[in-house]
Write an enzyme that holds these catalytic residues in place. Structure first.
Site, PDB file in Angstrom:
ATOM      1  N   LYS A 196      -8.203  -4.733   5.308  1.00 15.17           N
ATOM      2  CA  LYS A 196      -7.298  -5.242   6.324  1.00 15.17           C
ATOM      3  C   LYS A 196      -7.442  -4.690   7.661  1.00 15.17           C
ATOM      4  O   LYS A 196      -7.311  -3.503   8.018  1.00 15.17           O
ATOM      5  CB  LYS A 196      -5.936  -5.080   5.800  1.00 15.17           C
ATOM      6  N   SER A 226       3.411  -8.140   1.435  1.00 11.88           N
ATOM      7  CA  SER A 226       2.191  -8.122   2.088  1.00 11.88           C
ATOM      8  C   SER A 226       1.043  -8.142   1.100  1.00 11.88           C
ATOM      9  O   SER A 226       0.011  -8.656   1.615  1.00 11.88           O
ATOM     10  CB  SER A 226       1.886  -7.629   3.345  1.00 11.88           C
ATOM     11  N   SER A 264       1.060 -10.331   4.461  1.00 12.60           N
ATOM     12  CA  SER A 264       0.353 -10.193   5.959  1.00 12.60           C
ATOM     13  C   SER A 264      -0.844  -9.890   5.501  1.00 12.60           C
ATOM     14  O   SER A 264      -2.044 -10.058   6.507  1.00 12.60           O
ATOM     15  CB  SER A 264       0.845  -9.340   6.870  1.00 12.60           C
TER      16      SER A 264
END
Lengths: 452, 452
Positions: free
Chosen positions: B78, B177, B153
């Protein structure tokens, strides 16, 4: 002030040998409480009640059933500890919402050991100040000179011990409230590491700074009392990893760091007394400065005011008029602090801890307990070391550092000023090394006394 | 979506047996990244760089010097994890102040094990949202249906794994997330207990809620990855008491509590899938309600916004225009929260933990991961269970509970909706019992799969 009475350790020995009885001890304490009534040390004290406790202790001891070495010894309790036999007011007219009729954990521990819970002592209203000048029962006075303040907020406990009414008393400390009156009154006061000692049943001021602690006539007395403070109490989640107090720790020649420099100024007479004590205490001494003292102090104030306002919100809403104007102003101000600033203050705490730990291989950090001797009652300002500081901020000048860091601290008397007022040294230990700190303080105390 | 590629566990076996090479794995991953470019899963990926890492891994393995079972396996990261070989933007034009050129601890751990750090994945800007619709690189799309969002996210990590580009990817989780995109994309996602896994080098959203975690193609894959997350990291003080991950834990028939009732509503199709899975998973099931869900949610939001505003203050001051309007509005709003309200929120956290623990002798708490299947891109509102909720709040609907409590959580896929979108179950474990939670999830996953 201690000429007529014994230390707690001496009382333990005298009771054990049968030289005195608990009833004698307690009646003498009652007599002295009357004699020193002008100090305004006590806000609640029931003679018949404490005498009956003493008589029961004497019966137990005569029958070989003493509950502990403390059985029958009078111990005074600050008025923010809940007690089942006395009201608890925190010396405010805004009376607490907490239930009456129960003992704080430390009080319960002492009561189970047979200690005579000897009345409630005067304090600065809600512990929210360090002078003991603001109290619904009026100010306390210093046994060494009644024109002088005791400091606070455990000022009644400090006066009661220094006047020899009791050998030991309970206090609480959020920015020095045990150590300040111990220092100003020339006795011993210990603030345990944060999370080492139960606060259950003690009315909070600021829950991430608060610690309960003993005030006593001698250093060994502190060692007798700390086992009743330390260890896990399921009712205070902060103690979930607390170790019980281990009285068997000893230390060799200690390595001390004397903290000095900007933000740590003190009067010439206090500095001379500290320098003299350091030169005589048979320890390795180095000197270090602290950076960012003003920023750390601001963080301590932010956390204190914000937590106090959060705790008091329901009572303030119900009874704002019950608070003194100055306490109410603090509580209103605390509401205005932004959450992001509180978080910043919480982060700055971590910086202080790291700076203190990184000072090196120290056994204790040394500061004066107070930058000045006990101020005159009514003085609003103090001048020392080139500073002009409110009397309130003079009292917490060094002590708040131990609360913000969460380190254990002790105040020990090291001498008298030319005008007969006590001067004291503060020692800070490593977190949860309360035993080592007490042993280092013992080393220094023995060397200073042997030197006389 | 997984028909052409293996799980991480299968890749480990195939590399060990020599059936495939790391170069093959990485080249196929690059091919699939090109093929699924429209998903917008990656925001940085250097083919020559990852191929050279794969070739080095193949040489090590051929010489019997493989660094770990993961040596040569591509893992996507990420874009809020710092990486020495890629820029880190958190998918914002307000670029972070953190230094470039270093690896987050979890990335460093995997790199030391020989894993091929396979590019950076798309995310919701600064992780401050759960839809992945706000990103300086544009939104991600769901591999099961490109008209649908991935959730966020960690949406790019979810899409990359669900599309079979990589078998595993790194995410972070402040209110779901990791679990939200895992749930919406039909893969596995694990959020460790608070303080169990290092966040060092991961750009924070809310430091008292944040946890890093893996997303992967199969449940066993999670067990291969958690050892690289868990344990003490001196650079993340929250891990100071963290135990390393113990992969040897097993469990018997689990006791599950299915949480339902007010504040925990879900669509009929999601509820039917959960009920069906519970009836087939060979566990003891009871049902319980939670009280005060709205108050807990408000506490989570207060802590999130306040901590995010505190962290972002310096960058917001320097480059407010770099943030999207919605993120900037969140950060400005967070500044307005009072410290006393933040303290209240912190106290409410404790109430949630106690309520969950006091539900009884449970091995895991069960909720859907999401109350609905993956929403259509562009939809602002969702309706389910009598509620009308923003798409953002629909995504975090259940997941924030695990962050506020700090408990470990896993999302596992349990079926498909009639229109071909994944439905997932969330399991919450007891604090620091991450191993037990994974074992319970394994029990349920095996029983559901054996049932087919």
């Amino acid at each position: 002030m201690q000429t007529e009475t014994e230390t707690l350790t001496q009382q333990i020995a005298a009771l054990r040998s049968g030289a005195i009885s608990s009833t004698f001890l307690v009646e003498r304490a009652l007599d002295r409480a009357v004699r020193f009534k002008a100090l305004n040390a006590f806000v609640a004290l029931e003679p018949a009640h404490v005498i009956s406790q003493a008589k029961a202790a004497d019966v137990r001891r005569a029958e070989g059933r003493a509950l502990s070495v403390l059985d029958g010894i009078p111990i005074a309790v600050k008025d923010n500890y809940l007690t089942q036999d006395y009201p608890t007011t925190a010396c405010s007219r805004a009376l607490p919402l907490e239930p009456a009729g129960m003992d704080a954990t430390v009080v319960a521990n002492l009561r189970s050991a047979g200690a005579v819970i000897f009345g409630k002592t005067n304090m600065h209203e809600w512990a929210y100040g360090a002078t003991n000048s603001t109290s619904s029962f009026g100010p306390t006075r210093n046994p060494h000179n009644p024109d002088r303040i005791t400091g606070g907020s455990s000022g009644g406990s400090g006066a009661a011990v220094a006047a020899g009414i009791v050998a030991a008393a309970l206090g609480s400390d959020t920015g020095g409230s045990v150590r300040i009156p111990a220092g100003a009154c020339g006795i011993y006061g210990f603030k345990p590491s944060y999370g080492r000692a139960s606060r259950h049943g003690i009315l909070p001021l600021s829950w991430s700074l608060d610690a309960p602690g003993p005030l006593a006539a001698a250093l060994d007395d502190i060692g007798h009392l700390l086992p009743f403070f330390c260890g896990v109490d399921p009712k205070d989640p902060a103690t979930r990893r607390a170790m019980p107090f281990d009285g068997a720790v000893s230390v060799g020649r200690p390595r001390l760091i004397h903290l000095a420099g900007e933000g740590l100024e003190r009067s010439a007479e206090v500095d001379a007394a500290i320098q003299s004590a350091l030169s005589r205490c048979n320890a390795d001494i180095t000197v270090a400065a602290l950076t960012n003292v003003a920023s750390y102090f601001a963080a301590w104030e932010a956390i204190l005011h914000c937590e106090a306002s959060a705790y008091h919100a329901p009572l303030l809403e119900r009874n704002a008029a019950g608070y003194s104007a100055v306490t109410r102003a603090h509580l209103e101000a605390g509401k205005l602090l932004a959450g992001v600033d509180l978080l910043k203050a919480q982060q700055i705490r971590g910086d202080l801890v790291r700076q203190l730990v990184d000072l090196g291989n120290w056994d204790a950090l040394v500061l004066p307990t107070l930058p000045i001797v006990a101020p005159r009652a009514g003085e609003e300002w103090q001048e020392f070391g080139g500073r002009r500081v409110t009397t309130q901020d003079s009292m917490t000048w060094f002590c708040w550092i131990g609360n913000l860091a969460g380190f254990p601290c002790i105040s020990i008397p090291i001498g008298m000023s030319p005008d007969g007022l006590p001067i004291s040294m503060m020692l800070m230990g490593r977190p949860n090394a309360d035993e080592q700190l007490l042993a280092v303080a013992g080393w220094i105390d023995r060397n200073l006394r042997a030197d006389h």
